[in-house]
Design an enzyme around this catalytic site. Structure first.
Site, short mmCIF file in Angstrom:
data_model
loop_
_atom_site.label_atom_id
_atom_site.label_comp_id
_atom_site.label_asym_id
_atom_site.label_seq_id
_atom_site.Cartn_x
_atom_site.Cartn_y
_atom_site.Cartn_z
N VAL A 298 36.43 36.63 40.63
CA VAL A 298 35.32 36.23 39.77
C VAL A 298 34.97 37.36 38.81
CG1 VAL A 298 33.00 35.27 39.72
CG2 VAL A 298 34.43 34.92 41.73
N ASP A 299 34.88 37.03 37.54
CA ASP A 299 34.39 37.99 36.55
C ASP A 299 32.89 38.20 36.80
OD1 ASP A 299 34.48 39.65 34.34
OD2 ASP A 299 33.86 38.05 33.00
N LYS A 300 32.39 39.41 36.53
CA LYS A 300 30.97 39.69 36.80
C LYS A 300 30.06 39.17 35.71
CE LYS A 300 29.00 43.68 35.93
NZ LYS A 300 27.76 43.30 35.17
#
Length: 625
Positions: A298-300
Site C-alpha cells: 500500500v502506498d502511504k
C-alpha cells in the site's frame, strides 16, 4: 412469447402427464414427452452442428430409448423434469444478474437543460458537452459533470455503493445515474451517455460476468470429454448387461449439469454483488487470484493518509500569548506564502473559528520560512534562523521525531510558540489494516517519504513492514521480492507513479476510481469509493465466491457418485435420477445466490455525518426558495 416457450411447455407437459395418470392412456405420456422434449432435441441438434455433444443429447437419447422399450412414464418424466429444471435455472440465473439489470435501469433517459436561461426537457442523446443541466430535489443526475452552482446531497449508491448521500457544492463532481436527495444543482455536462462513468461500469460488469475463471475453463474442457464418455460407458453397460433401461438410466444420472453450472453462476453472483457495493472486479480469473492474495503493498500518501498536510499542534512558548493568538499570528503571516504547509496552517486556524486577515507586507526567506508585518508586529514563521534569540529546540525535535513538520512562531525576533503540520492518517485506515490482518494478509507500506515519517505512520497503523524513501521502480522490486517468496500480491497505488508495480502485482487495485474512467477500465479491482476498507471487503468477497465454487463442485460430484451407487445397487430409475439431477442444479444455483446477500457494513459516524449534510442541503434549498 419467451415466458410461453419456457413455462407454457412445462405446464402443457405436466397437464398431459396428469391426464394420462387419470385416464390410463399411454399416448398422453408420449405426447407429454414430445411437448417437453422437442426444444431439448433442437438444442441437442444445434450443439451437434458445432461438433459438441451436449447434456441435451443425453436426455434426448434416454427419452427416445425409454419410448422404444415402452417405458412411457420414464420418457415423459425425464423430459418434463429436465424442462422444468431449465425453466427454474433461467429464472434463478436472471436473479444472479440482477445487479447488472439494476445498473442498466439506473441509466437516465432525459435531462432538464438550460437554454437561453429557460429549462427544457430533452433526451440524453440531444445533450452536448458543456451544456448546463438543472437537477432538482428528488431528480436523477443525467450526466457526469461539474457543479457550477447550488448545494445538495446526492445518493451515489449506483456508482460507489455508498448508502448515504454525499455533499455536493460548486466544483464538485457528480455522476449520471445518481439521485439528488436534497437541494438544487446546476451541472456542466462532461460525460454523456456512453461516455459516462455509469456506462463504463455497466460495460465493465458485463465483460467481467462473462469472463471465465481458470477453474471454469478447465471444467468446460473436462465436460467435452466427460459427456461423450458417459455415452460410451452407458453403451458398454447396456451391451454387457443386456439391460437397455440400465444404460438409459446411466445416461440420465451422468448429466454433468450441476458441475458445468457451478462455476459461472458463482462468478456472476460474486461480481454482481461486488458491483452493487461499488467494487468492480475485472473477471473470473481475477476473482480467483484475489481470493489467494496474502500480501498487500500500500502506498502511504493518499491511501493510508489523507494526502495533504493538516495542522496537528499549537504550542505556547511565551505565556503572554494564548494558543489562539499564536495560531492567528502564524496563519496571517502565511497568507503571503505559497508553500503547501501554509495552507494547512490557515485552514487549521479557520477551522477553529479564528479570523485570518491578509497581510500587506511579507518577505519569504528561501529554505527558512516567512517574515511578515502583522499589524505592528514583525512575525516570523519557520526555522530558528529567522529569530534573533535562539530558543530551546527540545519540543521541535520531539515533534519532528513524530513525523511532523514543526515551525517556530516569532514576534519581534523572539519565539512565542510552535505550530506543527503533518499528513494525517485516514480515519478508516486502522480498521482496514486490522481487517486485512484478520484475513491473514501481510500489509507492507511503501512510500517515497522520509524514514522517520513513514515509521511513525506505520507504528500508529500496525502495518507489518515499512519501506521508505523509495523511487517508483523500488516498489516494483518489493512486489517482485514478495512474489519470489511465493506470495500472491495485491498493489494499491495511484496508477501513475506506481504503474510498474501495479502491472507486476498479481492484482492491481485502484481506489476512488469513480472519477477516473482509465482506472475503471485498467485496474484488476477498482474501488469506486475512496474508502480503504473496501479492499479487505473485496478480497473477502473473492474468498467467499471461490469457496462457494468449491462447495458447488463438491455437491455436483457427490450427486453423481450417489446416483451411480443407487443405479448399481438398485432403486434409482431414470425419473428419480433426473429429479435428483435437477435438484442438484437448483441447489448449486441457490448456494451461489447466497453471495447476493449484502454484507458490506458502513460506519455509523459516516452515516450520521452524511445525514447532517443532507439536512443542511434541504435547509439551504428552503432558504433559496
Amino acid at each position: 412469447m419467451k415466458i410461453w416457450k419456457t413455462w407454457g411447455v412445462v405446464a402443457v407437459s405436466g397437464l398431459l402427464i396428469t391426464l394420462s395418470w387419470i385416464t390410463g392412456w399411454d399416448w398422453l405420456m408420449i405426447a407429454a414427452a414430445v411437448v417437453a422434449g422437442w426444444q431439448i432435441a433442437v438444442s441437442a441438434v444445434q450443439a451437434l452442428r458445432i461438433r459438441m455433444i451436449s447434456i441435451d443429447l443425453l436426455v434426448v437419447v434416454a427419452a427416445v430409448g425409454a419410448l422404444f422399450i415402452n417405458n412411457y412414464w420414464e420418457s415423459a418424466a425425464v423430459t418434463f423434469l429436465f424442462a422444468l429444471g431449465k425453466a427454474l435455472e433461467r429464472a434463478t440465473l436472471n436473479r444472479t444478474r440482477q445487479a447488472l439489470s439494476d445498473l442498466v435501469e439506473a441509466a437516465p433517459e432525459t435531462a432538464t437543460v438550460l437554454r437561453g436561461g429557460e429549462p427544457e426537457t430533452v433526451e440524453i442523446w440531444e445533450l452536448e458537452p458543456g451544456d448546463v443541466v438543472l437537477v432538482r430535489n428528488g431528480e436523477q443526475v443525467p450526466v457526469d459533470g461539474r457543479v457550477i452552482s447550488g448545494h445538495g446531497g446526492v445518493d451515489e449508491a449506483t456508482i460507489t455503493g455508498e448508502s448515504v448521500p454525499a455533499e455536493k457544492s460548486e466544483g464538485s463532481e457528480v455522476f449520471a445515474g445518481t439521485w439528488l436527495r436534497a437541494g438544487l444543482l446546476r451541472v456542466e455536462a462532461v460525460g454523456i451517455g456512453s461516455d459516462s462513468t455509469l456506462a463504463k461500469i455497466i460495460h465493465r460488469v458485463e465483460d467481467a460476468q462473462d469472463d471465465k475463471a481458470r477453474t471454469q475453463t478447465f471444467l468446460e474442457k473436462f465436460s467435452r470429454y466427460y459427456t461423450p464418455g458417459v455415452m460410451v460407458a452407458a453403451l458398454l453397460a447396456g451391451l454387457f448387461t443386456q439391460n437397455i433401461e440400465l444404460a438409459l438410466t446411466l445416461l440420465v444420472i451422468g448429466c454433468p449439469g450441476a458441475l458445468v453450472i457451478s462455476i459461472p453462476v458463482s462468478i456472476v453472483a460474486g461480481i454482481g454483488r461486488s458491483a452493487k457495493d461499488g467494487v468492480l472486479i475485472k473477471g473470473g480469473e481475477y476473482l480467483e487470484t484475489a481470493a489467494k492474495v496474502d500480501a498487500v503493498v500500500v502506498d502511504k500518501t493518499g491511501t493510508l493518509t489523507n494526502g495533504r498536510p493538516e495542522l496537528t499542534d499549537v504550542d505556547v512558548l511565551n505565556t503572554a500569548y494564548t494558543r489562539d493568538e499564536v495560531l492567528t499570528l502564524a496563519a496571517r503571516a502565511e497568507t503571503a506564502s505559497e508553500h503547501p504547509l501554509a495552507d494547512a496552517i490557515i485552514r487549521g486556524a479557520r477551522d477553529r473559528g479564528l479570523a485570518v486577515e491578509l497581510v500587506e507586507k511579507a518577505r519569504p526567506v528561501a529554505g527558512r520560512g516567512i517574515l511578515a508585518k502583522v499589524d505592528d508586529l514583525e512575525v516570523a514563521v519557520g526555522s530558528a534562523e529567522l529569530l534573533e534569540k535562539t530558543p530551546d529546540n527540545t519540543r521541535i525535535l520531539e515533534l519532528n521525531d513524530q513525523g511532523k513538520t514543526a515551525m517556530y512562531v516569532g514576534v519581534d525576533g523572539e519565539a512565542v510558540g510552535i505550530v506543527a503540520v503533518a499528513d494525517t492518517i485516514r480515519a478508516d485506515a486502522p480498521a482496514a489494516v486490522e481487517a486485512l490482518h484478520a484475513r491473514g494478509i501481510k500489509v507492507i507500506m511503501a512510500t517515497g517519504d522520509a524514514e522517520r515519517v513513514a515509521r511513525n505512520v506505520a507504528a500508529e497503523l500496525g502495518v507489518d513492514e515499512v519501506r521508505a524513501e523509495l523511487m517508483p521502480e523500488d516498489k516494483l522490486t518489493i512486489v517482485q521480492e514478495l512474489q519470489a517468496e511465493g506470495r500472491v500480491v495485491a498493489m494499491v497505488g495511484d496508477g501513475v507513479n506506481d504503474t510498474p508495480a501495479l502491472a507486476q502485482a498479481d492484482i492491481g487495485v485502484a481506489m476512488g476510481a469513480a472519477g477516473s474512467p482509465a482506472a475503471i477500465e485498467t485496474a484488476d479491482i477498482a474501488l469506486m469509493a475512496d474508502k480503504l476498507p473496501r479492499l479487505p471487503y473485496a478480497l473477502g468477497l473473492a474468498r467467499r465466491t471461490v469457496n462457494t465454487m468449491r462447495v458447488n463442485i463438491g455437491i455436483a460430484l457427490v450427486t453423481v457418485a450417489v446416483l451411480l451407487a443407487g443405479v448399481l445397487f438398485g432403486g434409482v430409475t431414470m425419473s428419480i435420477g433426473m429429479l435428483v439431477h435437477e435438484a442438484s442444479v437448483l441447489l448449486v444455483i441457490g448456494i451461489a445466490m447466497l453471495l447476493l446477500r449484502p454484507t458490506l457494513k458502513e460506519e455509523a459516524p459516516v452515516q450520521a455525518q452524511s445525514a447532517e449534510l443532507t439536512s443542511e442541503a434541504a435547509r439551504r434549498e428552503t432558504l433559496t426558495a
